[in-house]
Enzyme design. Sequence first.
Site, mmCIF file in Angstrom:
data_model
loop_
_atom_site.group_PDB
_atom_site.id
_atom_site.type_symbol
_atom_site.label_atom_id
_atom_site.label_comp_id
_atom_site.label_asym_id
_atom_site.label_seq_id
_atom_site.Cartn_x
_atom_site.Cartn_y
_atom_site.Cartn_z
ATOM 1 N N SER A 29 0.837 -1.210 0.000
ATOM 2 C CA SER A 29 0.000 0.000 0.000
ATOM 3 C C SER A 29 0.870 1.258 0.000
ATOM 4 O O SER A 29 0.610 2.214 -0.741
ATOM 5 C CB SER A 29 -0.888 0.014 1.249
ATOM 6 O OG SER A 29 -1.809 -1.038 1.207
ATOM 7 N N GLN A 176 -9.128 2.008 -0.740
ATOM 8 C CA GLN A 176 -8.860 2.364 -2.139
ATOM 9 C C GLN A 176 -9.811 3.458 -2.592
ATOM 10 O O GLN A 176 -9.403 4.415 -3.251
ATOM 11 C CB GLN A 176 -9.007 1.131 -3.037
ATOM 12 C CG GLN A 176 -7.912 0.102 -2.802
ATOM 13 C CD GLN A 176 -8.129 -1.166 -3.598
ATOM 14 O OE1 GLN A 176 -9.085 -1.277 -4.375
ATOM 15 N NE2 GLN A 176 -7.258 -2.140 -3.413
ATOM 16 N N ASP A 326 -7.007 -8.236 4.274
ATOM 17 C CA ASP A 326 -6.223 -9.083 3.369
ATOM 18 C C ASP A 326 -5.718 -10.359 4.048
ATOM 19 O O ASP A 326 -5.122 -11.214 3.388
ATOM 20 C CB ASP A 326 -5.026 -8.292 2.819
ATOM 21 C CG ASP A 326 -5.464 -7.199 1.855
ATOM 22 O OD1 ASP A 326 -6.563 -7.321 1.272
ATOM 23 O OD2 ASP A 326 -4.719 -6.220 1.694
ATOM 24 N N ARG A 357 -12.658 -14.354 -2.249
ATOM 25 C CA ARG A 357 -11.799 -15.078 -1.299
ATOM 26 C C ARG A 357 -12.577 -15.959 -0.329
ATOM 27 O O ARG A 357 -12.007 -16.921 0.201
ATOM 28 C CB ARG A 357 -10.907 -14.084 -0.536
ATOM 29 C CG ARG A 357 -9.811 -13.530 -1.427
ATOM 30 C CD ARG A 357 -8.887 -12.566 -0.730
ATOM 31 N NE ARG A 357 -7.746 -12.255 -1.593
ATOM 32 C CZ ARG A 357 -6.963 -11.207 -1.466
ATOM 33 N NH1 ARG A 357 -7.161 -10.339 -0.470
ATOM 34 N NH2 ARG A 357 -5.950 -11.001 -2.291
HETATM 35 C C1 S3P Z 1 -5.577 -1.369 -0.121
HETATM 36 C C2 S3P Z 1 -6.868 -1.415 0.345
HETATM 37 C C3 S3P Z 1 -7.629 -2.670 0.506
HETATM 38 C C4 S3P Z 1 -6.734 -3.890 0.436
HETATM 39 C C5 S3P Z 1 -5.720 -3.807 -0.669
HETATM 40 C C6 S3P Z 1 -4.835 -2.589 -0.475
HETATM 41 C C7 S3P Z 1 -4.919 -0.056 -0.239
HETATM 42 O O1 S3P Z 1 -8.597 -2.752 -0.527
HETATM 43 O O2 S3P Z 1 -7.508 -5.062 0.284
HETATM 44 O O3 S3P Z 1 -4.905 -4.950 -0.691
HETATM 45 O O4 S3P Z 1 -3.671 -0.013 -0.405
HETATM 46 O O5 S3P Z 1 -5.621 0.965 -0.145
HETATM 47 P P1 S3P Z 1 -10.060 -2.108 -0.391
HETATM 48 O O6 S3P Z 1 -9.935 -0.642 -0.403
HETATM 49 O O7 S3P Z 1 -10.809 -2.624 -1.609
HETATM 50 O O8 S3P Z 1 -10.616 -2.643 0.892
#
Ligand code: S3P
Length: 449
Positions: A29, A176, A326, A357
């Site tokens: 991230s 995200q 995750d 998942r």
């Molecule tokens: C992430 C947010 C998560 C996570 C992904 C990384 C990020 O997704 O599952 O591996 O870096 O902002 P979501 O925003 O869909 O929950």
Amino acid sequence: MSGHGEPVPMTARRSGALRGVAEVPGDKSISHRALILGALSVGETRVSGLLEGQDVLDTAKAMRAFGAEVTRLGAGDWSVHGVGVGGFAEPADVIDCGNSGTGVRLIMGAMATSPVTATFTGDASLRKRPMGRVTEPLALFGARAYGRHGGRLPMTVVGAAEPVPVRYTVPMPSAQVKSAILLAGLNAPGETVVIEKEPTRDHSERMLRGFGAQLTVEDAPEGRIITLTGRPELRPQTVAVPRDPSSAAFPVCAALIVEGSDILVPGVSQNPTRNGLYTTLVEMGADIAFENPREEGGEPVADLRVRFSALKGIEVPEDRAASMIDEYPVLSVVAACAEGTTVMRGVKELRVKESDRIDAMARGLEAMGVRVEEDEDTLIVHGMGPGGVPGGATAKTHIDHRIAMSFLVLGLAAQKPVSIDDGSPIATSFPVFEGLMAGLGAQIVRSNA
Ligand code: S3P
């Protein structure tokens, strides 16, 4: 690239005690965000410890396509000469984000308030994932998106020439989506406000502040209210990326279920919006010592000393889901090796990850002889105790790195070998997984080698 090449079948066998030091790669991230924020700053950002997984390499390539100069100086050491907020050039070709939902959604946000048009695509997994969750709020800024049915890639985003700021409550727990809106808000005049009902990983907020944006966070009855002042001049930074707690989860969980194991996983981020798995494992009876707590790259980190443990099933609190979203696949493997039942509720977001998942873990665990129950929002695993999982089957990984690594971890403690149909997606987030696990004594091989 993952999902494009030949599948790589792999097999894990019951292993002797895991021993040694597991230096896991940089946080995925934070790596994506370092490249994107570097590209939106004027001047040179230096990044150390960058994850050189395919997901992040695809984001580096995309930032080049938008006009930034992105250079690899050495292992994990990267330089980004940014073009500044609002300075993105129009890409000359389609942006291929490979397997990465984070990459594509954050980049869509970052370009949505600039007068450029870009077409995005990805691998077979990413092309199934919903993009409407970002394009709907981006439309409020004035951007337009044209994609396949159901808001799927390939998709063209026409950035707003005269963006307006937005106030938006994110309907699902998603860092995200939150981050896409904040990145879009950078080039909108005035204040963009994002409200999240449940807190999700806060790297964007921390890093935006670090790069000089004015951003405030207020906890209110309606949720976490994040206010960003648009059109800042972002200042280039030196970013030291901490090690990824989501990648650390694999050697940590392997050590917990393989008898006699005792390993050290140094420098793992313990950001409270990311460490739900570790809290859960401790509640299950895991012997994890959080040694030498300190701050690195603006994140709390610790060295984790992990020993094999007799674990018991628990009910994972629903409000912890976002901080370990995750990690449910590998937690369900640990749960299969624990005594008693582990109940995971409030996890429907797992259905729109790199694969569904809940379904991938349920079908794979059943094939290994584990009893599971599921509904739309729940996964329940009936533990078989240490060494109790029969194994002896092949799990389908559905172009999903975390499903692949989870079943390989299970194979280290199951009675019979556990195979996966395709380990190639592991390179998206943990390119050194095989060597690192072998160094600890794990028996993992490419089955067709
Ligand atoms: C992430 C947010 C998560 C996570 C992904 C990384 C990020 O997704 O599952 O591996 O870096 O902002 P979501 O925003 O869909 O929950």
